[in-house]
Structures are given as C-alpha cells and as structure tokens.
Scaffold this motif. Structure first.
Motif, mmCIF file in Angstrom:
data_model
loop_
_atom_site.group_PDB
_atom_site.id
_atom_site.type_symbol
_atom_site.label_atom_id
_atom_site.label_comp_id
_atom_site.label_asym_id
_atom_site.label_seq_id
_atom_site.Cartn_x
_atom_site.Cartn_y
_atom_site.Cartn_z
ATOM 1 N N PHE A 50 0.411 -1.034 -0.318
ATOM 2 C CA PHE A 50 0.655 -0.335 0.304
ATOM 3 C C PHE A 50 0.636 1.693 0.178
ATOM 4 O O PHE A 50 1.204 1.925 0.833
ATOM 5 C CB PHE A 50 -0.974 0.622 1.411
ATOM 6 C CG PHE A 50 -2.412 1.007 1.031
ATOM 7 C CD1 PHE A 50 -3.404 0.934 0.596
ATOM 8 C CD2 PHE A 50 -2.084 2.217 1.695
ATOM 9 C CE1 PHE A 50 -3.688 1.347 0.313
ATOM 10 C CE2 PHE A 50 -2.720 3.299 2.116
ATOM 11 C CZ PHE A 50 -4.169 2.893 1.076
ATOM 12 N N ASP A 51 1.082 1.978 -1.241
ATOM 13 C CA ASP A 51 2.781 2.454 -1.149
ATOM 14 C C ASP A 51 1.957 3.534 -2.187
ATOM 15 O O ASP A 51 1.708 3.370 -3.723
ATOM 16 C CB ASP A 51 3.892 2.596 -1.457
ATOM 17 C CG ASP A 51 4.749 3.687 -0.398
ATOM 18 O OD1 ASP A 51 4.207 4.636 -0.316
ATOM 19 O OD2 ASP A 51 5.992 2.705 -0.643
ATOM 20 N N TRP A 52 2.808 4.421 -2.618
ATOM 21 C CA TRP A 52 2.884 5.210 -4.110
ATOM 22 C C TRP A 52 4.116 4.671 -4.238
ATOM 23 O O TRP A 52 5.080 4.045 -4.172
ATOM 24 C CB TRP A 52 3.402 7.144 -3.738
ATOM 25 C CG TRP A 52 2.744 7.446 -2.878
ATOM 26 C CD1 TRP A 52 2.393 8.034 -1.599
ATOM 27 C CD2 TRP A 52 0.683 8.164 -3.127
ATOM 28 N NE1 TRP A 52 0.866 8.505 -1.103
ATOM 29 C CE2 TRP A 52 0.309 9.199 -2.057
ATOM 30 C CE3 TRP A 52 0.461 8.414 -4.707
ATOM 31 C CZ2 TRP A 52 -0.519 9.616 -2.291
ATOM 32 C CZ3 TRP A 52 -0.753 9.163 -4.742
ATOM 33 C CH2 TRP A 52 -1.164 9.971 -4.228
ATOM 34 N N GLU A 53 4.008 5.019 -6.522
ATOM 35 C CA GLU A 53 4.989 4.425 -7.072
ATOM 36 C C GLU A 53 6.227 5.274 -7.152
ATOM 37 O O GLU A 53 7.102 5.001 -7.531
ATOM 38 C CB GLU A 53 4.766 4.091 -8.036
ATOM 39 C CG GLU A 53 3.733 3.263 -8.509
ATOM 40 C CD GLU A 53 3.112 2.756 -9.795
ATOM 41 O OE1 GLU A 53 3.625 3.327 -10.978
ATOM 42 O OE2 GLU A 53 2.467 1.582 -9.869
ATOM 43 N N GLU A 54 5.781 6.630 -7.158
ATOM 44 C CA GLU A 54 7.643 7.875 -7.647
ATOM 45 C C GLU A 54 7.209 8.374 -6.161
ATOM 46 O O GLU A 54 6.306 9.271 -5.825
ATOM 47 C CB GLU A 54 7.130 7.961 -8.901
ATOM 48 C CG GLU A 54 7.349 6.793 -9.955
ATOM 49 C CD GLU A 54 9.009 6.528 -9.839
ATOM 50 O OE1 GLU A 54 10.124 6.775 -9.593
ATOM 51 O OE2 GLU A 54 8.456 5.389 -9.835
ATOM 52 N N PRO A 55 8.664 9.918 -5.926
ATOM 53 C CA PRO A 55 8.457 10.466 -4.838
ATOM 54 C C PRO A 55 7.596 11.553 -5.573
ATOM 55 O O PRO A 55 7.401 11.897 -4.914
ATOM 56 C CB PRO A 55 10.142 10.769 -4.849
ATOM 57 C CG PRO A 55 11.053 10.002 -5.316
ATOM 58 C CD PRO A 55 9.972 8.416 -6.817
ATOM 59 N N ALA A 56 8.198 12.121 -6.526
ATOM 60 C CA ALA A 56 6.635 12.946 -7.491
ATOM 61 C C ALA A 56 5.492 13.122 -7.028
ATOM 62 O O ALA A 56 4.898 13.854 -6.998
ATOM 63 C CB ALA A 56 6.706 13.402 -8.692
#
Length: 259
Positions: A157-163
C-alpha cells in the motif's frame, strides 16, 4: 575487541550483579516493571541523543543503561516465575529465525523491500490481525506516522514515485490553506495533520528520517538563538528591547557558523 568467551563472561557478570543488587540494594529491591517504565523511555531517548551526536563513548554508556533495564525486567519476571533472561533471549532467537526464512529457510529475498514484505506476511500468520497491530500506541506521533507508513508499504500500500508523494503534499497544503481562510479551527487541525503525515511520507521516499531531520533543525535553531542571546549580552542589549533587524544581524552571524 573482545572474544566471544569474554563477551559471555561479561554478560554473566552483569547477571550476577543484578542478582546482588536486587537482593541487597533498597532502591533496586523496590522497583517494579511499572516503576521502571518511564526510566526506560528516558534511557532510550538518551541513547538516541548520543547517536545523533555521533559520540561513541556516550553511545556505549547509554547502551549499557538500556541493557541494564532489559536485565532488570527479566530479573523481575524470574521472581514472579513468568520468564527469565533465557526466555527473553530464546524467544528473540526463535523470532529472528522464523522471520528470516530467506536466511534460515528456502524463501528468496533479494532486496530490503522483499524482506519487509515477507516480515509483515509472517507476522499476520503468527496471529496479528492487522499489519498495524505492532505499532505501539504510546509512540510519539511523528515516529508513529513513520512506522505506520513503513508497515503499510511493506504489504504494497504505497506510492510508486516520490513525485506522486510531493503532489500529495501540495494537495494537502492547498486544503490546509482553504480551511485557514474558512477559519474553522477543527478542520484546520485535521488538515495540518494531513500535511505533516504527507511530509513524513515524502521523507521516506527521500530516504530521510523525519525525526532525525527535525531534531537537527531543533539543535540548529537552539544554537543560533543561544548565539543571539550571548551576543546581545556581550553588547549589553536586552533581547526584549531589540528590533528584529538588530536580532537578524546576530542571527545571520550564527547561520554562517558550521555545526
């Protein structure tokens, strides 16, 4: 460095001393797990300070204090016949072996992300009903937010990229500003919390520990303000009567000093 035999002898000596103190010292004899709890928290924070200072001599001393508490709790546990130091260590060994099947079993884990994912799955198999079950309720909010985000990321459960995370930070800042304009105190607090949570998440993507980063800023601010106080005193000035322009002169001097 000491040999393994010398390390074992040192640990045995500590156990002997703990037995003697518990029997003969009025203060040590009086302690309970509950009375030690706050002292333990204090010791852990002192260890954290020493680590931030990169003071190896102080780290050694503070690790000793933390170890003393572990031995102390185990001694109390042995008196109530609930557990002793061997139970504590054996339980830890079993957990380490069980949770590292990529070392002691046939599971593959080629990077840290896979290790974390396996870890959380194993804990669910052990009886945890939620990946968040192991987050202590009494953790400071900033550290707790980091642990929550680490744990949910461990199961995907996470984002893929810092942006993407930075976009979320900007979104939360805009929502906070909207509530500031609405002057709704309760909603402002909610949105401010969301901003902090998203910033902590962004820090994780940048491989920054937010607690350490904030503490560095605390120390930097304290150094600069105390420099300002010293300079004001040296010039026979009263801070409360100085203008911001006068204060800025000394503040900027302090900023030029490397810590």
């Amino acid at each position: 460095m000491h040999t393994r035999q010398q390390q074992l002898e040192a640990f045995e000596r500590l156990l002997d001393i703990m037995d003697e103190l518990r029997e003969k010292c009025p203060w040590d004899r009086k302690q309970t797990m509950e009375s030690l709890r706050n002292l333990t928290l204090e010791e852990v924070y002192e260890l954290g300070d020493a680590i931030l200072e990169k003071d190896s001599e102080e780290i050694k001393k503070e690790l000793g204090d933390v170890l003393l508490h572990i031995v102390f709790y185990s001694k109390i546990g042995s008196e109530t016949k609930d557990f002793d130091i061997a139970d504590v260590i054996n339980s830890l060994c079993r957990k380490l072996i069980d949770r590292h099947p990529h070392i002691y079993g046939d599971v593959e884990a080629n990077d840290e992300t896979q290790v974390k994912a396996n870890w959380e799955k194993l804990k669910l198999k052990e009886g945890n009903t939620s990946v968040l079950q192991g987050v202590p309720k009494s953790l400071p909010a900033l550290i707790k937010a980091s642990r929550i985000q680490d744990k949910v990321a461990g199961v995907g459960f996470d984002w893929e990229e810092p942006a993407q995370v930075f976009e979320k930070v900007k979104e939360e800042l805009a929502e906070l500003q909207e509530e500031v304009q609405n002057k709704d105190q309760d909603n402002m607090e909610d949105e401010f919390g969301d901003v902090l949570f998203s910033m902590i998440n962004y820090a994780r993507f940048l491989n920054i520990d937010p607690e350490t980063a904030l503490e560095r800023t605390n120390k930097k601010f304290m150094f600069r303000f105390q420099y300002l106080e010293k300079k004001a005193k040296a010039h026979n000035l009263d801070l409360s009567e100085m203008s911001l322009t006068e204060m800025d002169k000394f503040w900027n001097e302090a900023k030029s000093i490397k810590l």
